[in-house]
Design a protein around this motif. Structure first.
Motif, PDB file in Angstrom:
ATOM      1  N   ALA A 135       0.847  -1.204   0.000  1.00 20.15           N
ATOM      2  CA  ALA A 135       0.000   0.000   0.000  1.00 20.15           C
ATOM      3  C   ALA A 135       0.880   1.251   0.000  1.00 20.15           C
ATOM      4  N   GLY A 136       1.980   1.189   0.719  1.00 18.71           N
ATOM      5  CA  GLY A 136       2.888   2.328   0.779  1.00 18.71           C
ATOM      6  C   GLY A 136       3.536   2.654  -0.549  1.00 18.71           C
ATOM      7  N   LEU A 137       3.724   1.651  -1.407  1.00 20.89           N
ATOM      8  CA  LEU A 137       4.292   1.918  -2.726  1.00 20.89           C
ATOM      9  C   LEU A 137       3.437   2.883  -3.528  1.00 20.89           C
ATOM     10  N   ASN A 138       2.129   2.841  -3.301  1.00 17.51           N
ATOM     11  CA  ASN A 138       1.217   3.719  -4.027  1.00 17.51           C
ATOM     12  C   ASN A 138       0.846   4.979  -3.264  1.00 17.51           C
ATOM     13  N   ILE A 139       1.110   5.013  -1.970  1.00 22.23           N
ATOM     14  CA  ILE A 139       0.617   6.132  -1.173  1.00 22.23           C
ATOM     15  C   ILE A 139       1.745   6.974  -0.595  1.00 22.23           C
ATOM     16  N   SER A 140       2.611   6.366   0.231  1.00 15.07           N
ATOM     17  CA  SER A 140       3.660   7.174   0.864  1.00 15.07           C
ATOM     18  C   SER A 140       4.833   6.303   1.301  1.00 15.07           C
ATOM     19  N   PHE A 141       5.976   6.937   1.355  1.00 20.31           N
ATOM     20  CA  PHE A 141       7.206   6.281   1.774  1.00 20.31           C
ATOM     21  C   PHE A 141       7.102   5.831   3.232  1.00 20.31           C
ATOM     22  N   GLN A 142       6.404   6.619   4.080  1.00 16.96           N
ATOM     23  CA  GLN A 142       6.276   6.265   5.493  1.00 16.96           C
ATOM     24  C   GLN A 142       5.572   4.919   5.669  1.00 16.96           C
ATOM     25  N   LEU A 143       4.588   4.642   4.831  1.00 14.96           N
ATOM     26  CA  LEU A 143       3.899   3.345   4.916  1.00 14.96           C
ATOM     27  C   LEU A 143       4.824   2.207   4.503  1.00 14.96           C
ATOM     28  N   CYS A 144       5.673   2.446   3.517  1.00 20.58           N
ATOM     29  CA  CYS A 144       6.663   1.425   3.135  1.00 20.58           C
ATOM     30  C   CYS A 144       7.594   1.130   4.301  1.00 20.58           C
ATOM     31  N   VAL A 145       8.055   2.177   4.954  1.00 22.53           N
ATOM     32  CA  VAL A 145       8.943   2.007   6.107  1.00 22.53           C
ATOM     33  C   VAL A 145       8.222   1.259   7.227  1.00 22.53           C
ATOM     34  N   LEU A 146       6.954   1.594   7.450  1.00 23.84           N
ATOM     35  CA  LEU A 146       6.168   0.888   8.463  1.00 23.84           C
ATOM     36  C   LEU A 146       6.058  -0.597   8.118  1.00 23.84           C
ATOM     37  N   GLY A 147       5.815  -0.930   6.864  1.00 20.68           N
ATOM     38  CA  GLY A 147       5.738  -2.324   6.439  1.00 20.68           C
ATOM     39  C   GLY A 147       7.049  -3.060   6.679  1.00 20.68           C
ATOM     40  N   VAL A 148       8.159  -2.421   6.361  1.00 17.03           N
ATOM     41  CA  VAL A 148       9.477  -3.030   6.591  1.00 17.03           C
ATOM     42  C   VAL A 148       9.713  -3.217   8.087  1.00 17.03           C
ATOM     43  N   ALA A 149       9.342  -2.225   8.884  1.00 21.87           N
ATOM     44  CA  ALA A 149       9.507  -2.336  10.341  1.00 21.87           C
ATOM     45  C   ALA A 149       8.661  -3.477  10.902  1.00 21.87           C
ATOM     46  N   MET A 150       7.467  -3.666  10.339  1.00 19.86           N
ATOM     47  CA  MET A 150       6.620  -4.776  10.786  1.00 19.86           C
ATOM     48  C   MET A 150       7.267  -6.118  10.463  1.00 19.86           C
ATOM     49  N   VAL A 151       7.865  -6.232   9.286  1.00 19.68           N
ATOM     50  CA  VAL A 151       8.538  -7.477   8.900  1.00 19.68           C
ATOM     51  C   VAL A 151       9.724  -7.730   9.819  1.00 19.68           C
ATOM     52  N   ILE A 152      10.459  -6.690  10.131  1.00 25.43           N
ATOM     53  CA  ILE A 152      11.636  -6.828  10.999  1.00 25.43           C
ATOM     54  C   ILE A 152      11.229  -7.200  12.423  1.00 25.43           C
ATOM     55  N   ALA A 153      10.001  -6.863  12.816  1.00 25.86           N
ATOM     56  CA  ALA A 153       9.546  -7.134  14.185  1.00 25.86           C
ATOM     57  C   ALA A 153       9.568  -8.622  14.515  1.00 25.86           C
ATOM     58  N   VAL A 154       9.240  -9.475  13.563  1.00 22.71           N
ATOM     59  CA  VAL A 154       9.187 -10.918  13.849  1.00 22.71           C
ATOM     60  C   VAL A 154      10.572 -11.474  14.192  1.00 22.71           C
ATOM     61  N   PRO A 155      11.564 -11.359  13.302  1.00 29.26           N
ATOM     62  CA  PRO A 155      12.867 -11.912  13.695  1.00 29.26           C
ATOM     63  C   PRO A 155      13.487 -11.162  14.881  1.00 29.26           C
ATOM     64  N   ALA A 156      13.185  -9.868  15.006  1.00 26.43           N
ATOM     65  CA  ALA A 156      13.721  -9.112  16.137  1.00 26.43           C
ATOM     66  C   ALA A 156      13.178  -9.649  17.456  1.00 26.43           C
ATOM     67  N   MET A 157      11.874  -9.928  17.506  1.00 28.51           N
ATOM     68  CA  MET A 157      11.289 -10.465  18.731  1.00 28.51           C
ATOM     69  C   MET A 157      11.815 -11.873  19.022  1.00 28.51           C
ATOM     70  N   LEU A 158      11.972 -12.676  17.984  1.00 26.21           N
ATOM     71  CA  LEU A 158      12.517 -14.021  18.187  1.00 26.21           C
ATOM     72  C   LEU A 158      13.957 -13.938  18.680  1.00 26.21           C
ATOM     73  N   TRP A 159      14.729 -13.025  18.097  1.00 24.40           N
ATOM     74  CA  TRP A 159      16.107 -12.842  18.527  1.00 24.40           C
ATOM     75  C   TRP A 159      16.139 -12.333  19.960  1.00 24.40           C
ATOM     76  N   LEU A 160      15.271 -11.376  20.267  1.00 19.69           N
ATOM     77  CA  LEU A 160      15.216 -10.809  21.609  1.00 19.69           C
ATOM     78  C   LEU A 160      14.835 -11.882  22.627  1.00 19.69           C
ATOM     79  N   LYS A 161      13.902 -12.740  22.246  1.00 19.32           N
ATOM     80  CA  LYS A 161      13.483 -13.819  23.145  1.00 19.32           C
ATOM     81  C   LYS A 161      14.656 -14.750  23.446  1.00 19.32           C
ATOM     82  N   GLN A 162      15.401 -15.113  22.401  1.00 20.36           N
ATOM     83  CA  GLN A 162      16.561 -15.983  22.598  1.00 20.36           C
ATOM     84  C   GLN A 162      17.671 -15.251  23.349  1.00 20.36           C
ATOM     85  N   THR A 163      17.875 -13.995  23.019  1.00 26.64           N
ATOM     86  CA  THR A 163      18.915 -13.206  23.673  1.00 26.64           C
ATOM     87  C   THR A 163      18.569 -12.968  25.132  1.00 26.64           C
TER      88      THR A 163
END
Length: 184
Positions: A135-163
């Motif tokens: 959706a961000g590709l058609n609307i705004s760069f901030q939404l693209c960044v939000l989408g990327v941050a959401m994707v990063i949240a999964v491995p980050a939380m898994l890493w944080l849990k293990q760490t």
């Protein structure tokens, strides 16, 4: 006519822009980014809950998808005229209905037999993140960044849990060694 040496001329006095008192650029930036931060915080909270409880938050991700759809429309709204706004509405509605249908497909009983609780939650989040990015590709760069941050949240939380577990074990070992030497 010659200049009388007056430090303020009538022509220059109207060119000065004054910001309203109590309103800074940092506050304006915070207000503009607040909806994105709220969606990101809700995403991280959902991932954390899923990680801890090992149960998918089915309705939570669907409601977050609807909230993200509303964010997408409100973000793009000022940039469109009357016709463009109608187009924005139906395109975003179609886009997000497709994302929610994909989420519902993941939840079908035959598919659920192949998933664990956390895997279901992470898959739903991944679909939400993908929808946000696209959706961000058609609307705004901030939404693209939000989408990327959401994707990063999964491995980050898994890493944080293990760490966190590793950090707890290291701290427990240090405390244990400290207590052992302290008694001597």
């Amino acid at each position: 006519m010659t200049d009388t040496g007056s430090p303020i001329s009538s022509r220059n006095s109207t060119d000065v822009s004054v910001e309203p008192p109590g309103h800074t650029r940092k506050e304006d930036l915070l207000l503009r980014t607040l909806p994105y931060l709220v969606v990101l915080a809700l995403t991280i909270a959902g991932v954390a809950f899923t990680s801890v409880t090992h149960t998918p938050l089915v309705r939570y991700w669907e409601l977050l998808a609807i909230a993200t759809a509303i964010l997408c429309v409100t973000t793009g709204w000022p940039d469109h005229d009357q016709k463009g706004r109608f187009e924005l509405l139906w395109k975003q509605a179609s886009h997000w209905v497709a994302i929610i249908i994909a989420m519902r497909i993941v939840l079908l009983p035959d598919i659920q037999t192949m998933y664990t609780g956390p895997a279901t939650g992470y898959t739903l989040l991944l679909l939400l993140a993908l929808g946000t990015f696209l959706a961000g590709l058609n609307i705004s760069f901030q939404l693209c960044v939000l989408g990327v941050a959401m994707v990063i949240a999964v491995p980050a939380m898994l890493w944080l849990k293990q760490t966190a577990l590793l950090a707890f074990l290291i701290i427990a070992a240090i405390v244990g060694i400290g207590v052992a030497f302290w008694r001597r």
